[in-house]
Design a protein around this motif. Structure first.
Motif, PDB file in Angstrom:
ATOM      1  N   TYR A   1       0.442  -1.377   0.244  1.00 55.25           N
ATOM      2  CA  TYR A   1       0.200   0.363  -0.135  1.00 55.25           C
ATOM      3  C   TYR A   1       0.917   1.224   0.336  1.00 55.25           C
ATOM      4  O   TYR A   1       2.167   1.115   0.196  1.00 55.25           O
ATOM      5  CB  TYR A   1      -1.075  -0.061   1.324  1.00 55.25           C
ATOM      6  CG  TYR A   1      -0.237   0.033   2.309  1.00 55.25           C
ATOM      7  CD1 TYR A   1      -0.221   1.133   3.047  1.00 55.25           C
ATOM      8  CD2 TYR A   1       0.106  -1.326   2.749  1.00 55.25           C
ATOM      9  CE1 TYR A   1       0.559   2.169   4.459  1.00 55.25           C
ATOM     10  CE2 TYR A   1       0.588  -0.562   4.910  1.00 55.25           C
ATOM     11  CZ  TYR A   1       0.862   0.305   4.985  1.00 55.25           C
ATOM     12  OH  TYR A   1       1.507   0.719   5.998  1.00 55.25           O
ATOM     13  N   LYS A   2       0.349   2.382  -0.307  1.00 55.62           N
ATOM     14  CA  LYS A   2       0.656   3.982  -0.472  1.00 55.62           C
ATOM     15  C   LYS A   2      -0.431   4.729  -0.144  1.00 55.62           C
ATOM     16  O   LYS A   2      -1.415   4.397  -0.981  1.00 55.62           O
ATOM     17  CB  LYS A   2       1.713   3.704  -1.621  1.00 55.62           C
ATOM     18  CG  LYS A   2       2.353   5.124  -1.824  1.00 55.62           C
ATOM     19  CD  LYS A   2       2.513   5.872  -2.601  1.00 55.62           C
ATOM     20  CE  LYS A   2       4.110   6.345  -2.694  1.00 55.62           C
ATOM     21  NZ  LYS A   2       4.634   6.848  -4.536  1.00 55.62           N
ATOM     22  N   VAL A   3       0.503   5.866   0.772  1.00 53.26           N
ATOM     23  CA  VAL A   3      -0.856   6.881   1.468  1.00 53.26           C
ATOM     24  C   VAL A   3      -0.579   8.082   0.432  1.00 53.26           C
ATOM     25  O   VAL A   3       0.649   8.581   0.203  1.00 53.26           O
ATOM     26  CB  VAL A   3      -0.354   7.089   2.886  1.00 53.26           C
ATOM     27  CG1 VAL A   3      -1.270   7.942   3.288  1.00 53.26           C
ATOM     28  CG2 VAL A   3      -0.547   5.632   3.751  1.00 53.26           C
ATOM     29  N   LEU A   4      -1.651   8.431  -0.008  1.00 54.44           N
ATOM     30  CA  LEU A   4      -1.413   9.807  -0.903  1.00 54.44           C
ATOM     31  C   LEU A   4      -2.204  10.674   0.039  1.00 54.44           C
ATOM     32  O   LEU A   4      -3.064  10.593   0.638  1.00 54.44           O
ATOM     33  CB  LEU A   4      -2.139   9.521  -2.020  1.00 54.44           C
ATOM     34  CG  LEU A   4      -1.257   8.282  -3.412  1.00 54.44           C
ATOM     35  CD1 LEU A   4      -2.739   8.269  -4.450  1.00 54.44           C
ATOM     36  CD2 LEU A   4      -0.160   8.567  -3.236  1.00 54.44           C
ATOM     37  N   THR A   5      -1.754  11.832  -0.189  1.00 53.25           N
ATOM     38  CA  THR A   5      -1.937  12.983   1.107  1.00 53.25           C
ATOM     39  C   THR A   5      -2.088  14.379   0.624  1.00 53.25           C
ATOM     40  O   THR A   5      -1.101  14.380  -0.259  1.00 53.25           O
ATOM     41  CB  THR A   5      -1.422  13.411   2.105  1.00 53.25           C
ATOM     42  OG1 THR A   5      -0.025  13.255   1.948  1.00 53.25           O
ATOM     43  CG2 THR A   5      -0.963  11.942   3.134  1.00 53.25           C
ATOM     44  N   PRO A   6      -3.189  15.412   0.729  1.00 47.62           N
ATOM     45  CA  PRO A   6      -3.730  16.790  -0.284  1.00 47.62           C
ATOM     46  C   PRO A   6      -2.182  17.146  -0.100  1.00 47.62           C
ATOM     47  O   PRO A   6      -2.320  17.797  -1.092  1.00 47.62           O
ATOM     48  CB  PRO A   6      -4.115  17.389   0.673  1.00 47.62           C
ATOM     49  CG  PRO A   6      -5.435  15.860   1.630  1.00 47.62           C
ATOM     50  CD  PRO A   6      -4.371  14.653   1.758  1.00 47.62           C
ATOM     51  N   ALA A   7      -1.318  17.580   1.143  1.00 46.47           N
ATOM     52  CA  ALA A   7      -0.078  18.195   0.748  1.00 46.47           C
ATOM     53  C   ALA A   7       0.880  18.016  -0.032  1.00 46.47           C
ATOM     54  O   ALA A   7       1.821  19.145  -0.430  1.00 46.47           O
ATOM     55  CB  ALA A   7       0.560  17.575   2.378  1.00 46.47           C
ATOM     56  N   MET A   8       0.607  16.809  -0.747  1.00 48.34           N
ATOM     57  CA  MET A   8       1.330  15.927  -2.192  1.00 48.34           C
ATOM     58  C   MET A   8       0.530  16.889  -3.518  1.00 48.34           C
ATOM     59  O   MET A   8       1.145  16.878  -4.040  1.00 48.34           O
ATOM     60  CB  MET A   8       0.751  14.434  -2.429  1.00 48.34           C
ATOM     61  CG  MET A   8       1.527  13.695  -1.700  1.00 48.34           C
ATOM     62  SD  MET A   8       1.526  12.159  -1.938  1.00 48.34           S
ATOM     63  CE  MET A   8       1.776  11.124  -0.665  1.00 48.34           C
ATOM     64  N   ILE A   9      -0.238  17.690  -3.595  1.00 43.84           N
ATOM     65  CA  ILE A   9      -0.953  18.789  -4.364  1.00 43.84           C
ATOM     66  C   ILE A   9      -0.590  20.008  -4.101  1.00 43.84           C
ATOM     67  O   ILE A   9      -0.954  20.641  -3.077  1.00 43.84           O
ATOM     68  CB  ILE A   9      -2.509  18.177  -4.342  1.00 43.84           C
ATOM     69  CG1 ILE A   9      -2.624  16.805  -4.633  1.00 43.84           C
ATOM     70  CG2 ILE A   9      -3.175  18.378  -5.526  1.00 43.84           C
ATOM     71  CD1 ILE A   9      -2.145  15.795  -6.059  1.00 43.84           C
ATOM     72  N   SER A  10      -0.389  20.543  -5.302  1.00 45.26           N
ATOM     73  CA  SER A  10       0.063  22.331  -5.532  1.00 45.26           C
ATOM     74  C   SER A  10      -0.910  22.825  -5.658  1.00 45.26           C
ATOM     75  O   SER A  10      -1.505  22.234  -7.071  1.00 45.26           O
ATOM     76  CB  SER A  10       1.187  22.659  -5.941  1.00 45.26           C
ATOM     77  OG  SER A  10       1.946  21.833  -4.512  1.00 45.26           O
ATOM     78  N   LEU A  11      -1.813  23.078  -5.702  1.00 43.14           N
ATOM     79  CA  LEU A  11      -3.199  24.275  -5.810  1.00 43.14           C
ATOM     80  C   LEU A  11      -2.621  26.054  -5.844  1.00 43.14           C
ATOM     81  O   LEU A  11      -2.157  26.293  -4.807  1.00 43.14           O
ATOM     82  CB  LEU A  11      -4.591  24.081  -5.422  1.00 43.14           C
ATOM     83  CG  LEU A  11      -4.651  22.671  -5.834  1.00 43.14           C
ATOM     84  CD1 LEU A  11      -6.245  22.291  -5.006  1.00 43.14           C
ATOM     85  CD2 LEU A  11      -5.169  22.780  -7.553  1.00 43.14           C
ATOM     86  N   VAL A  12      -2.999  26.779  -6.471  1.00 42.17           N
ATOM     87  CA  VAL A  12      -3.108  27.933  -6.505  1.00 42.17           C
ATOM     88  C   VAL A  12      -4.514  28.906  -7.036  1.00 42.17           C
ATOM     89  O   VAL A  12      -4.263  29.008  -8.594  1.00 42.17           O
ATOM     90  CB  VAL A  12      -1.975  28.955  -6.861  1.00 42.17           C
ATOM     91  CG1 VAL A  12      -2.095  30.420  -7.165  1.00 42.17           C
ATOM     92  CG2 VAL A  12      -0.431  28.905  -7.009  1.00 42.17           C
ATOM     93  N   PRO A  13      -5.671  28.828  -6.158  1.00 42.55           N
ATOM     94  CA  PRO A  13      -6.778  28.854  -6.952  1.00 42.55           C
ATOM     95  C   PRO A  13      -6.744  30.289  -7.839  1.00 42.55           C
ATOM     96  O   PRO A  13      -6.702  31.176  -7.087  1.00 42.55           O
ATOM     97  CB  PRO A  13      -7.609  28.776  -5.975  1.00 42.55           C
ATOM     98  CG  PRO A  13      -7.537  29.101  -4.383  1.00 42.55           C
ATOM     99  CD  PRO A  13      -5.610  28.377  -4.653  1.00 42.55           C
ATOM    100  N   ASN A  14      -7.367  30.753  -8.537  1.00 40.87           N
ATOM    101  CA  ASN A  14      -7.443  32.108  -9.461  1.00 40.87           C
ATOM    102  C   ASN A  14      -9.046  32.580  -8.962  1.00 40.87           C
ATOM    103  O   ASN A  14      -9.755  32.703  -8.113  1.00 40.87           O
ATOM    104  CB  ASN A  14      -7.109  32.416 -10.243  1.00 40.87           C
ATOM    105  CG  ASN A  14      -8.591  31.025 -11.240  1.00 40.87           C
ATOM    106  OD1 ASN A  14      -9.273  31.530 -11.041  1.00 40.87           O
ATOM    107  ND2 ASN A  14      -7.991  30.485 -12.439  1.00 40.87           N
TER     108      ASN A  14
END
Length: 484
Positions: free
Chosen positions: A187-200
């Motif tokens: 298994y592998k844990v994917l976390t929201p911290a892995m995703i970078s977002l800059v909302p406009n």
């Protein structure tokens, strides 16, 4: 009845005993219809706004204990506690409709037996009628309200008890086999911290426009208040003696022994001082109502909301009940002082402007966008990922999943063992996504994984779910409350 029912999962009644000592948490986030104070009707049974308020308060307190006192109103909304509170009351009403159709009742004798068994109402091991009334009064309950709630709870328990069934050998064998399965996984844990977002700004405004109804201010109350500080009196010997004779049964030491007049004198003087302070506070209350406060007495002003009140939950509840017809609250004790409150203005909830809601809009946008992108990442990588290999795990091994808290691990394993997929991904309530591959499976020989009690509990859970679905098709459910 309670002994035989203890392992049947009951998610459909609210414990009235939880009133005792529980803090009040206001609802105040939704508008009600005008159905004579009802927020819903199930069959022949109406659900009142007061019941909904208390159901929400109980749920909030239960969750708050899990969060070690750090749960706030915003988190409660995210967990959907409002919906859960109403759902509990609807389920409760469904069972009560069924009980009524069977002609089931709770006799006065049954009710009295249960009430007398409650430790909260016992003094020196025995039920005390005076203490019973006093405890309920302290929790803003009348005897009638409490006993009506207890009758409902006992009637629900009696109905469910009549529907309960014992275990059969074939059931125990099948469920023990299912619960005894263990998986070895990668298994592998994917976390929201892995995703970078800059909302406009355009994306944020679009989200706010679509879902502006979710961003509301809390109801607030502009109040003014005056405080009566403690008064010190010099009671005569006769006054001290009279108080002692009238209250000697309440003047006891730690062992329950009645204090002598000399031993109780300090306590008596304190009580007489408090009585004098309360009397003066009542005079101040009358002056305040008449608009005739003495010079130098200037009311303080503040604004409170459900979540930002500096007063106790009980006092906040009373302030929220004030209105234009009844704007004053009689003296209430805070510490050694007495406070008299006047409602100046009620400010109902309203939809926030974009600027007011922007912080919350950004948080919502970020959470939802990250969740979507994280699931896309999981979808594209679960067949080829390289992860951590585990030992053989059962559904009870939530603490053994590296990178997850024990509750997250338990949630993951529950969903894993319910899945039919050898490979895939599972999204957790926390927002984390676990991609997995089942490497090997075997049946453990440990019989303690599923004893008779676990079988009975599982059967009870399935019975509850099936029963609710059946009753929903029999008794119409009308909801009058908006926003849920």
């Amino acid at each position: 009845m309670q002994r035989h029912r203890k392992y049947l999962v009951v998610t459909i009644w609210i414990s009235t005993i939880a009133f005792i000592g529980a803090g009040f948490v206001g609802w105040g986030q939704y508008s009600y219809g005008d159905k004579a104070g009802s927020v819903a009707k199930v069959g022949e049974i109406s659900i009142t706004s007061a019941e909904l308020q208390q159901s929400y308060s109980n749920l909030f307190n239960q969750y708050n204990q899990l969060f070690q006192g750090k749960l706030d109103e915003k988190q409660a909304q995210q967990f959907g506690l409002q919906r859960q509170a109403l759902r509990q009351l609807v389920n409760q009403a469904l069972i009560l409709n069924l009980a009524k159709s069977y002609g089931l009742i709770i006799s006065d004798k049954e009710l009295l037996t249960i009430i007398k068994s409650q430790p909260a109402f016992a003094k020196e091991g025995n039920f005390d009628k005076t203490l019973y009334a006093e405890v309920l009064k302290q929790n803003h309950l009348t005897i009638k309200e409490y006993e009506e709630s207890m009758r409902k709870e006992l009637l629900i328990q009696k109905t469910l008890y009549l529907l309960a069934s014992g275990n059969k050998a074939i059931e125990e064998k099948a469920i023990m086999g299912a619960l005894g399965v263990s998986d070895k996984i990668s298994y592998k844990v994917l976390t929201p911290a892995m995703i970078s977002l800059v909302p406009n700004e355009a994306e944020l405004k679009t989200l706010w426009e679509k879902r502006s109804g979710e961003f509301k201010t809390s109801p607030s109350y502009d109040i003014s208040y005056v405080t009566q500080t403690p008064i010190s009196v010099s009671p005569t010997a006769n006054e001290i003696n009279d108080y002692y004779e009238m209250n000697r049964q309440m003047l006891k030491d730690a062992t329950g022994k009645i204090l002598t007049l000399s031993e109780a004198q300090t306590t008596i003087i304190t009580a007489l001082n408090d009585k004098a302070t309360e009397k003066e506070a009542l005079r101040l209350y009358i002056d305040y109502k008449k608009g005739a406060l003495q010079s130098g007495v200037v009311p303080k002003k503040t604004t409170i909301t459900i979540s930002s009140s500096t007063f106790s939950p009980e006092l906040t509840k009373e302030i929220m009940s004030l209105n234009d017809q009844k704007p004053f609250l009689k003296p209430r004790k805070i510490g050694n002082d007495y406070i008299i409150v006047k409602l100046e203005k009620s400010n109902p909830e309203r939809v926030k402007t974009y600027e007011e809601a922007k912080t919350d809009v950004i948080a919502l946008y970020t959470a939802e966008a990250k969740k979507t992108k994280l699931q896309e990442l999981a979808q594209n990588s679960y067949k080829t990922f390289s992860g951590t290999s585990s030992d053989f795990l059962t559904r009870n091994d939530g603490a053994k999943i590296a990178g997850l808290s024990t509750p997250e691990g338990s949630e993951f394993l529950t969903k894993l063992f319910a899945s039919k997929q050898k490979q895939g991904f599972i999204t957790l309530e926390s927002g984390n996504v676990i991609i997995y591959n089942v490497l090997e499976q075997k049946l453990l020989q440990d019989k303690t994984l599923a004893d008779g009690n676990a079988v009975l509990k599982l059967k009870g859970s399935l019975l509850d779910q099936g029963l609710i679905k059946a009753l929903e098709s029999k008794y119409p459910v009308e909801i009058y409350v908006e926003g849920i």
